[in-house]
Design a protein around this motif. Sequence first.
Motif, short mmCIF file in Angstrom:
data_model
loop_
_atom_site.label_atom_id
_atom_site.label_comp_id
_atom_site.label_asym_id
_atom_site.label_seq_id
_atom_site.Cartn_x
_atom_site.Cartn_y
_atom_site.Cartn_z
N GLU A 123 -11.80 3.06 0.88
CA GLU A 123 -12.54 2.89 2.22
C GLU A 123 -11.69 2.30 3.24
N TYR A 124 -10.54 2.09 3.25
CA TYR A 124 -9.41 1.45 4.01
C TYR A 124 -8.85 2.55 4.71
N SER A 125 -9.05 4.05 4.04
CA SER A 125 -8.40 5.10 4.55
C SER A 125 -8.96 5.54 5.58
N GLU A 126 -10.33 4.96 6.12
CA GLU A 126 -10.50 5.30 7.47
C GLU A 126 -9.58 4.84 8.65
N LEU A 127 -9.15 3.86 8.32
CA LEU A 127 -7.93 3.44 9.27
C LEU A 127 -6.99 4.35 9.70
N LEU A 128 -6.70 5.32 8.81
CA LEU A 128 -5.51 6.28 8.87
C LEU A 128 -5.82 7.56 9.63
N LYS A 129 -7.26 7.69 9.69
CA LYS A 129 -7.54 8.96 10.50
C LYS A 129 -7.35 8.98 11.76
N SER A 130 -7.30 10.11 11.91
CA SER A 130 -6.75 10.54 13.58
C SER A 130 -5.54 9.66 13.99
N THR A 131 -4.59 9.62 13.17
CA THR A 131 -3.51 8.77 13.80
C THR A 131 -2.26 9.83 13.51
N ASN A 132 -1.26 9.60 14.48
CA ASN A 132 -0.01 10.66 14.23
C ASN A 132 0.64 10.27 13.14
N ARG A 133 1.63 10.89 12.79
CA ARG A 133 2.27 10.95 11.57
C ARG A 133 3.12 9.50 11.54
N TYR A 134 3.86 8.89 12.67
CA TYR A 134 4.42 7.70 12.75
C TYR A 134 3.47 6.62 12.30
N ASP A 135 2.32 6.85 13.09
CA ASP A 135 1.25 5.53 12.89
C ASP A 135 0.61 5.80 11.34
N PHE A 136 0.48 6.86 10.83
CA PHE A 136 0.13 7.16 9.51
C PHE A 136 0.82 6.25 8.60
N TYR A 137 2.08 6.46 8.69
CA TYR A 137 3.13 5.84 7.89
C TYR A 137 3.25 4.43 8.03
N LEU A 138 3.10 3.99 9.24
CA LEU A 138 3.03 2.59 9.51
C LEU A 138 1.91 1.88 8.98
N TYR A 139 0.64 2.47 9.17
CA TYR A 139 -0.49 1.80 8.75
C TYR A 139 -0.73 1.70 7.39
N ALA A 140 -0.14 2.82 6.76
CA ALA A 140 -0.26 3.18 5.23
C ALA A 140 0.47 2.08 4.62
N GLN A 141 1.88 1.43 5.12
CA GLN A 141 2.66 0.60 4.61
C GLN A 141 1.78 -0.90 4.89
N LYS A 142 1.30 -1.03 6.13
CA LYS A 142 0.52 -2.18 6.38
C LYS A 142 -0.54 -2.37 5.36
N ILE A 143 -1.41 -1.46 5.07
CA ILE A 143 -2.57 -1.47 4.33
C ILE A 143 -2.26 -2.07 2.84
N LEU A 144 -1.20 -1.26 2.37
CA LEU A 144 -0.64 -1.67 1.16
C LEU A 144 -0.10 -3.20 0.90
N THR A 145 0.46 -3.49 1.93
CA THR A 145 1.06 -4.90 2.14
C THR A 145 -0.09 -5.95 1.96
N GLU A 146 -1.30 -5.53 2.86
CA GLU A 146 -2.38 -6.35 2.89
C GLU A 146 -3.00 -6.24 1.68
N LEU A 147 -3.27 -5.23 1.17
CA LEU A 147 -4.14 -5.18 -0.14
C LEU A 147 -3.47 -6.03 -1.33
N LEU A 148 -1.83 -6.04 -1.24
CA LEU A 148 -1.40 -6.62 -2.33
C LEU A 148 -1.58 -8.53 -1.94
N GLU A 149 -1.23 -8.56 -0.70
CA GLU A 149 -1.39 -10.05 -0.33
C GLU A 149 -2.76 -10.54 -0.34
N LYS A 150 -3.80 -9.95 -0.02
CA LYS A 150 -4.98 -10.39 -0.24
C LYS A 150 -5.35 -10.56 -1.69
N ARG A 151 -4.84 -9.68 -2.57
CA ARG A 151 -5.03 -9.86 -4.07
C ARG A 151 -4.42 -11.21 -4.66
#
Lengths: 345, 481
Positions: free
Chosen positions: A134-162
């Motif tokens: 479900e979090y992949s929605e955040l990555l839609k319509s982003t440029n490559r730089y933002d895609f990488y940045l948000y992917a990193q951010k989401i993964l970090t948040e996922l682990l932290e929240k867990r």
Amino acid sequence: MEHLQHHIDLDEGFFKAFSEVGRQTFASLDSLRMYNCSREDLVREYLDEVYIGFNSTLDEYFFEVQEVEIGREPRKVIAIDTSSIKIAESARGVVISVKGAIVIRDLDKSTIVKTVGPFIFYITRKNSKKVFGEYSELLKSTNRYDFYLYAQKILTELLEKRLQEYTVEKYKDSIILFDGSLTTTTFNCFLDSIEKILKKTLENKNEILAFSKTSFLQISGEPLQIIHSEKNPPYIIDLTKALEYSNLGRIRVYGRVYLARLVEGSLGYRVDAYLQNEASTVFGLLLKNDPLIYGYPETLILAHDYSTFTKLDTITLQTMLKKMNVELLYPESVRDILFNPLDGG
Amino acid sequence: MKILSKNNDTIELLASPDEELLERGDYLVIEDNGRKLLVQVIDIEYADLPGILEDTLRELSSEDVKKISMIDPYSVGSLLAKLREARLIIAKFRGVLINGELRNDVLWLPSRLNSRIYKASPSLIVELSKSCGRRVILMGEFMGDWFTINAESLDGRLTIITGKKEMGKSHLAKLLVTSLVEYGARVVVFDINGEYKGLSLKIDGSESELSERLMVLVPGENFKVSIEEASLKTLLDILRYVYDTPSSSLREFSRIWYLVERTYKKVTLKGLIEAVSKTQMNESIREALLSRLLSLESLEFFDDGEPVSLEELFRDLEYGGALIIDLSRSLPHGRRVVVEYVLSRLSSMLKNSLPVFLLAEEAHLYLRDTYWDDLVTRMRHIGIFPIFVTNQPDMIPDSVYRQADNIFLFNFTNDSDLDYLAKASRVDAETVKRIVKALPQRKCLVIGRVVNDLPIVVKVRELMLKTMGETKLFFTSIREQ
């Protein structure tokens, strides 16, 4: 003496799925040529927060200064922190590694450390849906730089929240320290997770204090860290009302937000608190049960230390990539090869 | 192992901690595309890794932590531990191997990433370090194999054995003496501690094969010489250098010598003393000469009644042997008198005879300053090939080291000694400093012609003879009593 033998029996299965998803992404790494990335960690606070400037002074009515008295009761203090790095990237995807740490200052003042990770993920546009759901929605319509940045951010948040979910569920009557703030913005879609964490916190009679090392909050143009009250530390200043008044619904604040200056001569920090008891009492218990270094809890510093990637960690992860048959290119060396002989470096 | 860098003749290699164990002095071959580079390991250090300080500090702070547990899904920790323990091997360039020949003049570097690095086989190094000759001396072990040198590489050469005490210098000296004698060489030993006489006995106390070829001479006992055989020149040298006699007194002594020769037809010490006592001369000169001649008499080294002829002794050693001059019981000036006599006699005897090897232990204790240069230049032409043994390297002049053909270096820990040796030896200073400082007992760094200028670290073999060089210990002695 049972508490002396206490250790974190963190269920590995809890993170099994997480690592399994990471492992599945490796398959598409074979024979790739990627660029090595710099090792800068993602500074999440900057991404979390919206710049807010209070055009008021401390003595105005909505800044309530509360003095803190050092508590007497022993309490367990538990700190959680995570970090992430981009190891390599190419036009097709990015390799990200995340890791976390839980540090417990037990009732007998001994310290127990649990590290989780590093987990490695190779994220591409193709597999992002599979990895993030479900979090992949955040990555839609982003440029490559933002895609990488948000992917990193989401993964970090996922682990932290867990890790946070695990901690609030596992421990009772403890002070739990988070790194960062307890807020959600339009970019933050971990609402359910935060609410689940807060619910469990209430059930288990835990107290949450989320310390921000850096904050974009300003009072009369001054950064929050250097704001002083006329009173001597330790004290806290409740900024909740002012924040709600100023941000006009751009961010949602959970619990209360304080400026906490706990040691004479040290910086003040923004602390988001989700508490069962009076804030001054909880801060007093923190002072009693955890040493402060420059006004910042030592347990949280340790959690940060254990979760941060060192240069050697980065080299090790790059070595792992090489073992997975990934050819790593170093953009700096290419630059050196091309220009150093001419311009002398 | 991978090549990290090359700076002048120093090559740095990165190695993982589980690589084959290396020792200082071991040789490595770096092979790339069929070409080979030979390097010698001089030290091993921890690799300077990025962020290692941060990492170690974190580990240090973990010491207070009661328990650390990890969930490490991809076992990154074990790989990290391996990287963290990476080693830096410091090696010295020794040459490029072309058609079995070691060349220093070829400019070639192997690939950093694609070259193969492995331990050189001892046989390769033995082959490369082999000097000309067929008289093999089994010296000891090198890289787990036997190592030999050729006796010919000591012939006509200046050799120095040095190291701090109890490291095995005398042991090696004895090995060289016995080996040379076995090959028929004649060796004169100035034995300052009286330990070489044991070479005539095996460890079990029975007589060794060499016993008949070793002759122990104790000055004043079985080694007494006549003044006449010593000659005026030797006596003048003794008076000048041992007794610091002024030149006016020396002139008077020469006059007295000829007077005695004319009067008695034979010069004796007694005759000289009598002549000095009775002949008319300045009283202070008389007193100066008389006191010195009486001192010579008291040594009992000069005996005109039953003198020993050095020439005859050498004749007995025609097929090889060692003349061990035991100086352990002699007084300091007595030692110098004996040495002056022996060296002076050797110089004149060897003009028409086969050369000799001269082994001098702690030579600075009895060798006058002017003899050093003489020994390494003039006397070599006469046929005296010195082997100096010392634990005080700075007592041997710089010029001697510079002319040394072979140096056997045992352990030194003192930096000033190492600096001195590093300046003077035939190999780069870093090799000397790094290897020699860490040498254990009985191991030495061999430099020079004897190893074809390829520095070799050798563990000197046991000698099945009574070497008698061990330190006499109080507590061991009372236990034996």
